[in-house]
Motif scaffolding. Structure first.
Motif, PDB file in Angstrom:
ATOM      1  N   SER A 143       0.392  -1.341  -0.367  1.00 48.39           N
ATOM      2  CA  SER A 143       0.113  -0.097   0.284  1.00 48.39           C
ATOM      3  C   SER A 143       0.714   1.458   0.113  1.00 48.39           C
ATOM      4  CB  SER A 143      -0.894   0.000   0.483  1.00 48.39           C
ATOM      5  OG  SER A 143      -0.426  -0.778   2.265  1.00 48.39           O
ATOM      6  N   LEU A 144       0.387   2.263  -0.355  1.00 49.06           N
ATOM      7  CA  LEU A 144       1.100   3.742  -0.455  1.00 49.06           C
ATOM      8  C   LEU A 144       0.362   4.693   1.081  1.00 49.06           C
ATOM      9  CD1 LEU A 144       2.234   5.835  -1.185  1.00 49.06           C
ATOM     10  CD2 LEU A 144       0.756   6.230  -3.095  1.00 49.06           C
ATOM     11  N   ASN A 145       1.340   5.190   1.696  1.00 43.95           N
ATOM     12  CA  ASN A 145       0.996   6.058   2.729  1.00 43.95           C
ATOM     13  C   ASN A 145       1.058   7.620   2.419  1.00 43.95           C
ATOM     14  OD1 ASN A 145       0.802   4.302   4.442  1.00 43.95           O
ATOM     15  ND2 ASN A 145       3.075   3.907   5.546  1.00 43.95           N
ATOM     16  N   LEU A 146       0.617   8.009   2.690  1.00 41.48           N
ATOM     17  CA  LEU A 146       0.261  10.200   2.573  1.00 41.48           C
ATOM     18  C   LEU A 146       0.463  10.220   3.611  1.00 41.48           C
ATOM     19  CD1 LEU A 146      -1.460  10.138  -0.554  1.00 41.48           C
ATOM     20  CD2 LEU A 146       1.232  10.380  -0.586  1.00 41.48           C
ATOM     21  N   GLY A 147       0.814  10.978   4.524  1.00 39.76           N
ATOM     22  CA  GLY A 147       0.663  12.110   5.509  1.00 39.76           C
ATOM     23  C   GLY A 147       1.499  13.212   5.545  1.00 39.76           C
ATOM     24  N   ALA A 148       0.857  13.516   6.944  1.00 39.81           N
ATOM     25  CA  ALA A 148       1.963  14.667   7.628  1.00 39.81           C
ATOM     26  C   ALA A 148       1.733  14.709   9.177  1.00 39.81           C
ATOM     27  CB  ALA A 148       0.743  16.264   6.830  1.00 39.81           C
ATOM     28  N   GLY A 149       2.346  15.820   9.367  1.00 40.31           N
ATOM     29  CA  GLY A 149       2.704  15.601  11.129  1.00 40.31           C
ATOM     30  C   GLY A 149       3.075  16.843  11.914  1.00 40.31           C
ATOM     31  N   LEU A 150       3.117  17.105  12.797  1.00 43.75           N
ATOM     32  CA  LEU A 150       3.780  17.593  13.986  1.00 43.75           C
ATOM     33  C   LEU A 150       4.980  16.653  14.240  1.00 43.75           C
ATOM     34  CD1 LEU A 150       1.586  20.481  15.489  1.00 43.75           C
ATOM     35  CD2 LEU A 150       2.665  20.340  13.758  1.00 43.75           C
ATOM     36  N   LYS A 151       6.312  17.707  14.674  1.00 43.75           N
ATOM     37  CA  LYS A 151       7.672  17.486  15.847  1.00 43.75           C
ATOM     38  C   LYS A 151       7.646  18.305  16.795  1.00 43.75           C
ATOM     39  CE  LYS A 151      10.455  14.569  12.281  1.00 43.75           C
ATOM     40  NZ  LYS A 151      11.728  14.770  11.734  1.00 43.75           N
ATOM     41  N   ILE A 152       7.661  18.078  17.926  1.00 41.49           N
ATOM     42  CA  ILE A 152       7.255  19.194  19.597  1.00 41.49           C
ATOM     43  C   ILE A 152       8.416  18.432  20.320  1.00 41.49           C
ATOM     44  CG2 ILE A 152       5.654  19.829  20.859  1.00 41.49           C
ATOM     45  CD1 ILE A 152       3.326  18.271  19.095  1.00 41.49           C
ATOM     46  N   LEU A 153       8.866  19.414  20.849  1.00 40.11           N
ATOM     47  CA  LEU A 153      10.181  19.020  21.311  1.00 40.11           C
ATOM     48  C   LEU A 153      11.204  18.087  20.908  1.00 40.11           C
ATOM     49  CD1 LEU A 153       8.033  19.191  24.780  1.00 40.11           C
ATOM     50  CD2 LEU A 153       9.700  20.886  23.803  1.00 40.11           C
ATOM     51  N   ARG A 154      11.677  18.081  19.994  1.00 36.38           N
ATOM     52  CA  ARG A 154      12.127  17.346  19.107  1.00 36.38           C
ATOM     53  C   ARG A 154      11.891  15.361  19.661  1.00 36.38           C
ATOM     54  NH1 ARG A 154      18.077  20.456  20.347  1.00 36.38           N
ATOM     55  NH2 ARG A 154      17.423  22.197  19.199  1.00 36.38           N
ATOM     56  N   HIS A 155      10.830  15.998  19.968  1.00 38.01           N
ATOM     57  CA  HIS A 155      11.178  13.798  21.171  1.00 38.01           C
ATOM     58  C   HIS A 155       9.778  13.140  21.014  1.00 38.01           C
ATOM     59  CE1 HIS A 155      14.712  14.049  22.913  1.00 38.01           C
ATOM     60  NE2 HIS A 155      14.524  15.053  23.348  1.00 38.01           N
ATOM     61  N   LEU A 156       8.905  14.197  20.669  1.00 34.24           N
ATOM     62  CA  LEU A 156       7.744  13.805  20.266  1.00 34.24           C
ATOM     63  C   LEU A 156       7.085  13.783  18.632  1.00 34.24           C
ATOM     64  CD1 LEU A 156       4.617  12.606  21.472  1.00 34.24           C
ATOM     65  CD2 LEU A 156       3.718  15.135  22.650  1.00 34.24           C
ATOM     66  N   GLN A 157       6.112  13.176  17.741  1.00 37.58           N
ATOM     67  CA  GLN A 157       5.677  13.422  16.970  1.00 37.58           C
ATOM     68  C   GLN A 157       4.356  12.928  16.864  1.00 37.58           C
ATOM     69  OE1 GLN A 157       8.096  11.425  13.809  1.00 37.58           O
ATOM     70  NE2 GLN A 157      10.250  12.957  14.987  1.00 37.58           N
ATOM     71  N   ALA A 158       3.514  13.683  16.457  1.00 35.74           N
ATOM     72  CA  ALA A 158       2.328  13.327  16.149  1.00 35.74           C
ATOM     73  C   ALA A 158       1.653  13.732  14.518  1.00 35.74           C
ATOM     74  CB  ALA A 158       1.301  14.037  16.774  1.00 35.74           C
ATOM     75  N   GLY A 159       0.841  12.595  13.933  1.00 31.65           N
ATOM     76  CA  GLY A 159       0.099  12.879  12.593  1.00 31.65           C
ATOM     77  C   GLY A 159      -0.760  12.199  11.908  1.00 31.65           C
ATOM     78  N   VAL A 160      -0.947  12.315  10.528  1.00 32.83           N
ATOM     79  CA  VAL A 160      -2.069  11.654  10.773  1.00 32.83           C
ATOM     80  C   VAL A 160      -1.554  11.054   9.367  1.00 32.83           C
ATOM     81  CG1 VAL A 160      -5.032  12.311   9.394  1.00 32.83           C
ATOM     82  CG2 VAL A 160      -3.783  14.020  11.828  1.00 32.83           C
ATOM     83  N   ILE A 161      -2.053   9.951   8.432  1.00 35.30           N
ATOM     84  CA  ILE A 161      -1.849   9.049   7.368  1.00 35.30           C
ATOM     85  C   ILE A 161      -2.755   8.716   6.719  1.00 35.30           C
ATOM     86  CG2 ILE A 161      -0.177   6.851   6.294  1.00 35.30           C
ATOM     87  CD1 ILE A 161       1.140   7.569   9.417  1.00 35.30           C
ATOM     88  N   TYR A 162      -2.911   8.785   5.302  1.00 37.66           N
ATOM     89  CA  TYR A 162      -3.733   8.162   5.132  1.00 37.66           C
ATOM     90  C   TYR A 162      -3.457   6.685   3.692  1.00 37.66           C
ATOM     91  CZ  TYR A 162      -8.149   7.703   1.473  1.00 37.66           C
ATOM     92  OH  TYR A 162      -9.068   6.688   0.855  1.00 37.66           O
ATOM     93  N   ASN A 163      -3.838   5.397   4.255  1.00 41.28           N
ATOM     94  CA  ASN A 163      -2.990   4.324   3.207  1.00 41.28           C
ATOM     95  C   ASN A 163      -4.166   4.439   2.585  1.00 41.28           C
ATOM     96  OD1 ASN A 163      -2.593   1.201   3.391  1.00 41.28           O
ATOM     97  ND2 ASN A 163      -1.287   2.131   3.994  1.00 41.28           N
ATOM     98  N   ILE A 164      -3.113   4.046   1.618  1.00 42.28           N
ATOM     99  CA  ILE A 164      -4.029   3.382  -0.137  1.00 42.28           C
ATOM    100  C   ILE A 164      -3.897   2.036  -0.340  1.00 42.28           C
ATOM    101  CG2 ILE A 164      -4.919   4.486  -2.136  1.00 42.28           C
ATOM    102  CD1 ILE A 164      -4.260   7.358  -1.248  1.00 42.28           C
ATOM    103  N   PRO A 165      -4.286   0.725  -0.834  1.00 39.65           N
ATOM    104  CA  PRO A 165      -3.835  -0.459  -0.983  1.00 39.65           C
ATOM    105  C   PRO A 165      -3.532   0.061  -2.215  1.00 39.65           C
ATOM    106  CG  PRO A 165      -6.685  -0.112  -0.540  1.00 39.65           C
ATOM    107  CD  PRO A 165      -5.431   0.903  -0.099  1.00 39.65           C
ATOM    108  N   LEU A 166      -2.351  -0.859  -2.818  1.00 38.43           N
ATOM    109  CA  LEU A 166      -2.276  -0.816  -4.113  1.00 38.43           C
ATOM    110  C   LEU A 166      -2.957  -2.363  -4.828  1.00 38.43           C
ATOM    111  CD1 LEU A 166       1.652   0.647  -4.415  1.00 38.43           C
ATOM    112  CD2 LEU A 166      -0.981   2.065  -4.927  1.00 38.43           C
TER     113      LEU A 166
END
Length: 198
Positions: A143-166
């Motif tokens: 499948s294919l991932n498309l996503g975006a997110g935030l990096k906070i305080l150099r240790h924490l990451q939060a994001g949203v990903i859309y996964n599309i089957p191929l």
């Protein structure tokens, strides 16, 4: 011709210099997924299926350029809800994403990411059909991932990903009558992901 050699020399110098500034981090990633199947070859409708994923993750970043690669080994539970049946899919998922990072100061950054995800099924549910066949998840999928997110305080990451089957996520295994289309499903998934990097 001199311009070409000058540009080539600059690129070579960057390739030698940049890895010395590269950063490597590892951590743990987990989150919630919301999957919905689209069926082919049958008049079936799908409801949303809520699942989860968790596992180790690693990231390699070149700060000066803003590019990076991350990879994870995730235990995932997702599935599909049809009209009368619910099937769970338990799998190992290996996403490998190319990331572009934009720093918004020393404590905050944003990123966009895209890349392939390889899935390998583990004791998935299946549905026995009246004709002796079965409707089952495929053993592996791409499948294919498309996503975006935030990096906070150099240790924490939060994001949203859309996964599309191929390809097909699940399909009918059995004998078909002449002119009959095989039942199959593709599982498209939204993921809310949180990672802590050490």
């Amino acid at each position: 011709m001199k311009k070409f050699w000058s540009i080539l020399l600059i690129v070579a110098a960057l390739c030698v210099a940049v890895p010395s500034h590269a950063q490597f981090q590892w951590g743990v990633r987990g989150g919630v997924s919301l999957a919905k199947a689209s069926f082919k070859g049958g008049n079936l409708k799908s409801d949303n299926f809520t699942g989860f994923f968790i596992g180790p993750t690693a990231e390699f970043t070149i700060p000066l350029v803003g590019l990076g690669i991350d990879g994870s080994l995730l235990y995932s539970q997702t599935g599909l809800k049809g009209d009368d049946e619910t099937m769970k899919r338990r799998s190992f998922e290996i996403p490998i994403n190319l990331k572009y990072n934009i720093g918004l100061g020393s404590m905050l950054g944003v990123y966009i990411a895209a890349g392939p995800q390889f899935g390998f099924g583990l004791n998935d549910d299946e549905v026995q059909m009246e004709d002796g066949g079965k409707f089952a998840f495929k053993n592996s999928n791409l499948s294919l991932n498309l996503g975006a997110g935030l990096k906070i305080l150099r240790h924490l990451q939060a994001g949203v990903i859309y996964n599309i089957p191929l390809g097909k996520t699940a399909e009918y295994e059995g004998v078909l009558q002449a002119g009959e289309d095989a039942l199959s499903a593709k599982l498209k998934t939204w993921q809310i992901s949180v990672a802590y990097m050490f």
